[in-house]
Design an enzyme around this catalytic site. Structure first.
Site, PDB file in Angstrom:
ATOM      1  N   THR A   5      -5.205  -6.766  10.994  1.00 53.41           N
ATOM      2  CA  THR A   5      -5.732  -5.345  10.099  1.00 53.41           C
ATOM      3  C   THR A   5      -5.288  -4.501  11.142  1.00 53.41           C
ATOM      4  O   THR A   5      -4.663  -3.245  10.522  1.00 53.41           O
ATOM      5  CB  THR A   5      -7.280  -5.302  10.077  1.00 53.41           C
ATOM      6  OG1 THR A   5      -7.901  -6.473   9.378  1.00 53.41           O
ATOM      7  CG2 THR A   5      -7.498  -4.229   9.230  1.00 53.41           C
ATOM      8  N   GLU A  59      -9.798 -11.203  -7.459  1.00 57.94           N
ATOM      9  CA  GLU A  59      -8.870 -10.119  -7.172  1.00 57.94           C
ATOM     10  C   GLU A  59      -7.587 -10.497  -7.971  1.00 57.94           C
ATOM     11  O   GLU A  59      -7.022  -9.224  -8.692  1.00 57.94           O
ATOM     12  CB  GLU A  59      -8.247  -9.945  -5.698  1.00 57.94           C
ATOM     13  CG  GLU A  59      -9.392  -9.625  -5.050  1.00 57.94           C
ATOM     14  CD  GLU A  59      -8.933  -9.373  -3.391  1.00 57.94           C
ATOM     15  OE1 GLU A  59      -9.988  -9.094  -2.385  1.00 57.94           O
ATOM     16  OE2 GLU A  59      -8.025  -9.680  -3.104  1.00 57.94           O
ATOM     17  N   HIS A  89      -2.208  -5.538   1.500  1.00 59.52           N
ATOM     18  CA  HIS A  89      -3.368  -6.117   1.387  1.00 59.52           C
ATOM     19  C   HIS A  89      -3.176  -7.577   0.885  1.00 59.52           C
ATOM     20  O   HIS A  89      -2.378  -7.730   0.203  1.00 59.52           O
ATOM     21  CB  HIS A  89      -4.312  -5.437   0.488  1.00 59.52           C
ATOM     22  CG  HIS A  89      -5.504  -6.299  -0.105  1.00 59.52           C
ATOM     23  ND1 HIS A  89      -6.599  -6.317   0.463  1.00 59.52           N
ATOM     24  CD2 HIS A  89      -5.386  -7.253  -1.248  1.00 59.52           C
ATOM     25  CE1 HIS A  89      -7.318  -7.344   0.031  1.00 59.52           C
ATOM     26  NE2 HIS A  89      -6.721  -7.842  -1.428  1.00 59.52           N
ATOM     27  N   ARG A 112       2.523  -6.192   9.277  1.00 60.17           N
ATOM     28  CA  ARG A 112       1.749  -4.989   9.901  1.00 60.17           C
ATOM     29  C   ARG A 112       2.307  -4.794  11.232  1.00 60.17           C
ATOM     30  O   ARG A 112       2.348  -3.313  11.614  1.00 60.17           O
ATOM     31  CB  ARG A 112       0.279  -5.356   9.681  1.00 60.17           C
ATOM     32  CG  ARG A 112      -0.398  -5.229   8.559  1.00 60.17           C
ATOM     33  CD  ARG A 112      -1.725  -5.985   8.597  1.00 60.17           C
ATOM     34  NE  ARG A 112      -2.292  -5.492   7.159  1.00 60.17           N
ATOM     35  CZ  ARG A 112      -3.557  -6.144   7.068  1.00 60.17           C
ATOM     36  NH1 ARG A 112      -4.161  -7.011   7.659  1.00 60.17           N
ATOM     37  NH2 ARG A 112      -4.197  -5.654   5.665  1.00 60.17           N
ATOM     38  N   ASN A 162      -1.929   0.340   6.741  1.00 57.81           N
ATOM     39  CA  ASN A 162      -1.567  -0.919   7.259  1.00 57.81           C
ATOM     40  C   ASN A 162      -0.580  -1.543   6.338  1.00 57.81           C
ATOM     41  O   ASN A 162      -0.468  -2.746   6.236  1.00 57.81           O
ATOM     42  CB  ASN A 162      -2.430  -1.692   7.870  1.00 57.81           C
ATOM     43  CG  ASN A 162      -3.666  -2.100   6.878  1.00 57.81           C
ATOM     44  OD1 ASN A 162      -3.427  -1.829   5.610  1.00 57.81           O
ATOM     45  ND2 ASN A 162      -4.657  -2.764   7.295  1.00 57.81           N
ATOM     46  N   LYS A 173       0.916  -1.254   0.055  1.00 63.04           N
ATOM     47  CA  LYS A 173      -0.029   0.051   0.013  1.00 63.04           C
ATOM     48  C   LYS A 173       0.762   1.186   0.070  1.00 63.04           C
ATOM     49  O   LYS A 173       1.870   1.192   0.488  1.00 63.04           O
ATOM     50  CB  LYS A 173      -0.814  -0.022   1.187  1.00 63.04           C
ATOM     51  CG  LYS A 173      -2.021  -1.209   1.206  1.00 63.04           C
ATOM     52  CD  LYS A 173      -3.026  -1.075   2.445  1.00 63.04           C
ATOM     53  CE  LYS A 173      -3.938  -2.281   2.245  1.00 63.04           C
ATOM     54  NZ  LYS A 173      -4.754  -2.115   3.421  1.00 63.04           N
ATOM     55  N   ARG A 223      -1.918 -14.299   4.987  1.00 59.95           N
ATOM     56  CA  ARG A 223      -2.688 -13.326   5.883  1.00 59.95           C
ATOM     57  C   ARG A 223      -1.783 -13.524   7.308  1.00 59.95           C
ATOM     58  O   ARG A 223      -2.019 -12.623   8.041  1.00 59.95           O
ATOM     59  CB  ARG A 223      -3.981 -14.159   6.198  1.00 59.95           C
ATOM     60  CG  ARG A 223      -4.873 -13.799   4.930  1.00 59.95           C
ATOM     61  CD  ARG A 223      -5.521 -12.494   4.711  1.00 59.95           C
ATOM     62  NE  ARG A 223      -6.462 -11.990   5.779  1.00 59.95           N
ATOM     63  CZ  ARG A 223      -7.013 -11.105   5.618  1.00 59.95           C
ATOM     64  NH1 ARG A 223      -7.095 -10.198   4.664  1.00 59.95           N
ATOM     65  NH2 ARG A 223      -7.995 -10.620   6.466  1.00 59.95           N
ATOM     66  N   PHE A 245     -15.284   4.114   7.146  1.00 65.02           N
ATOM     67  CA  PHE A 245     -14.134   4.343   6.795  1.00 65.02           C
ATOM     68  C   PHE A 245     -14.090   4.316   5.170  1.00 65.02           C
ATOM     69  O   PHE A 245     -12.581   4.734   4.470  1.00 65.02           O
ATOM     70  CB  PHE A 245     -12.892   3.601   7.326  1.00 65.02           C
ATOM     71  CG  PHE A 245     -13.280   2.076   7.187  1.00 65.02           C
ATOM     72  CD1 PHE A 245     -12.900   1.215   5.966  1.00 65.02           C
ATOM     73  CD2 PHE A 245     -13.855   1.095   8.020  1.00 65.02           C
ATOM     74  CE1 PHE A 245     -12.752   0.021   5.772  1.00 65.02           C
ATOM     75  CE2 PHE A 245     -14.137  -0.219   8.015  1.00 65.02           C
ATOM     76  CZ  PHE A 245     -13.626  -0.698   6.728  1.00 65.02           C
ATOM     77  N   TYR A 254     -12.455  -2.374  -3.499  1.00 66.26           N
ATOM     78  CA  TYR A 254     -12.718  -2.597  -2.212  1.00 66.26           C
ATOM     79  C   TYR A 254     -14.428  -2.196  -2.065  1.00 66.26           C
ATOM     80  O   TYR A 254     -14.959  -1.727  -0.839  1.00 66.26           O
ATOM     81  CB  TYR A 254     -12.165  -1.261  -1.287  1.00 66.26           C
ATOM     82  CG  TYR A 254     -11.037  -1.795  -0.714  1.00 66.26           C
ATOM     83  CD1 TYR A 254     -10.739  -2.702   0.008  1.00 66.26           C
ATOM     84  CD2 TYR A 254      -9.680  -1.043  -0.981  1.00 66.26           C
ATOM     85  CE1 TYR A 254      -9.368  -3.247   0.739  1.00 66.26           C
ATOM     86  CE2 TYR A 254      -8.269  -1.249  -0.666  1.00 66.26           C
ATOM     87  CZ  TYR A 254      -8.349  -2.607   0.239  1.00 66.26           C
ATOM     88  OH  TYR A 254      -7.219  -2.730   0.844  1.00 66.26           O
TER      89      TYR A 254
HETATM   90  P1  ATP Z   1      -7.253  -6.040   3.519  1.00 67.56           P
HETATM   91  O1  ATP Z   1      -8.656  -6.124   2.980  1.00 67.56           O
HETATM   92  O2  ATP Z   1      -6.434  -4.659   2.992  1.00 67.56           O
HETATM   93  O3  ATP Z   1      -6.296  -7.019   2.998  1.00 67.56           O
HETATM   94  P2  ATP Z   1      -8.065  -6.781   5.829  1.00 67.56           P
HETATM   95  O4  ATP Z   1      -8.734  -7.957   5.076  1.00 67.56           O
HETATM   96  O5  ATP Z   1      -7.326  -7.047   7.122  1.00 67.56           O
HETATM   97  O6  ATP Z   1      -7.258  -5.781   4.889  1.00 67.56           O
HETATM   98  P3  ATP Z   1     -10.577  -5.429   5.973  1.00 67.56           P
HETATM   99  O7  ATP Z   1     -11.598  -5.579   7.090  1.00 67.56           O
HETATM  100  O8  ATP Z   1     -10.910  -5.901   4.517  1.00 67.56           O
HETATM  101  O9  ATP Z   1      -9.138  -5.707   6.474  1.00 67.56           O
HETATM  102  O10 ATP Z   1     -10.409  -3.705   5.560  1.00 67.56           O
HETATM  103  C1  ATP Z   1      -9.771  -3.298   4.447  1.00 67.56           C
HETATM  104  C2  ATP Z   1      -8.853  -2.198   4.735  1.00 67.56           C
HETATM  105  O11 ATP Z   1      -9.708  -1.028   5.125  1.00 67.56           O
HETATM  106  C3  ATP Z   1      -7.778  -2.244   5.726  1.00 67.56           C
HETATM  107  O12 ATP Z   1      -6.670  -2.923   5.288  1.00 67.56           O
HETATM  108  C4  ATP Z   1      -7.698  -0.884   6.409  1.00 67.56           C
HETATM  109  O13 ATP Z   1      -6.617  -0.329   5.460  1.00 67.56           O
HETATM  110  C5  ATP Z   1      -9.036  -0.350   5.969  1.00 67.56           C
HETATM  111  N1  ATP Z   1      -9.766  -0.316   7.408  1.00 67.56           N
HETATM  112  C6  ATP Z   1     -10.595  -1.566   8.053  1.00 67.56           C
HETATM  113  N2  ATP Z   1     -11.019  -1.106   9.031  1.00 67.56           N
HETATM  114  C7  ATP Z   1     -10.845   0.001   9.239  1.00 67.56           C
HETATM  115  C8  ATP Z   1     -11.284   0.957  10.599  1.00 67.56           C
HETATM  116  N3  ATP Z   1     -11.948   0.703  11.374  1.00 67.56           N
HETATM  117  N4  ATP Z   1     -10.736   2.381  10.068  1.00 67.56           N
HETATM  118  C9  ATP Z   1     -10.075   2.662   9.015  1.00 67.56           C
HETATM  119  N5  ATP Z   1      -9.752   1.862   8.043  1.00 67.56           N
HETATM  120  C10 ATP Z   1      -9.986   0.458   8.114  1.00 67.56           C
HETATM  121 MG    MG Z   2     -10.070  -7.709   3.270  1.00 70.04          MG
END
Ligand code: ATP
Ligand code: MG
Length: 140
Positions: free
Chosen positions: A93, A128, A117, A104, A114, A11, A87, A59, A51
């Protein structure tokens, strides 16, 4: 166990801090092979489509702004149980909850910025990977 492919994104917070090589080393040290890779700047439309599952989340707008704030590196990782293994290498996350030694925990700036992805299921991985790469661009 089966050889799988998963979609990874380094990212903008990580490319800004020149961490691409350090993050790629984490994947390679754990046996994942980078079988496709491209650096690009996501358009707003691409970030919103990628997304889309989070469209209703509070968010979402900030997430799209962040993901388009600088270059990303999109990549296909291949290996045994690649989806789950990636993962694990990434960590939770929220970096505050991520396990020691994860990307992370070591590199992320915040729950939003973070650093990486990773696809969260084999089915999402297929969608994806196809979002960014044609089969002919993947060189195992
Ligand atoms: P990713 O999909 O990026 O691999 P993830 O699967 O761990 O991450 P998701 O729940 O899919 O987490 O959220 C997607 C992305 O949205 C997160 O990686 C983060 O960048 C952002 N995000 C998630 N939760 C929050 C939050 N509470 N506040 C701000 N940003 C968030
Ligand atoms: Mg995710």
């Amino acid at each position: 166990m089966a050889v799988e492919r998963t979609l990874s994104i380094i990212k903008p917070d990580a490319t800004r801090r020149n961490l691409t090589g350090k993050i790629n080393a984490r994947f390679e040290e754990r046996g994942l092979r980078i079988v496709a890779q491209r650096r690009l700047k996501l358009s707003r439309d691409e970030a919103e489509r990628f997304y889309a599952v989070h469209r209703e989340r509070p968010f979402f707008k900030d997430l799209v702004a962040f993901m388009t704030s600088g270059p990303v590196v999109v990549q296909v990782l291949e290996g045994e149980s690649a989806v789950a293994l990636n993962r694990e290498i990434m960590g939770a996350t929220n970096p505050a909850s991520a396990a020691p030694g994860t990307i992370r925990k070591d590199f992320a700036e915040s729950i939003e910025a973070n650093s990486v992805h990773g696809s969260d299921s084999a089915e999402n991985a297929r969608t994806e990977v196809a979002f960014f790469f044609s089969e002919s661009e993947i060189c195992p």
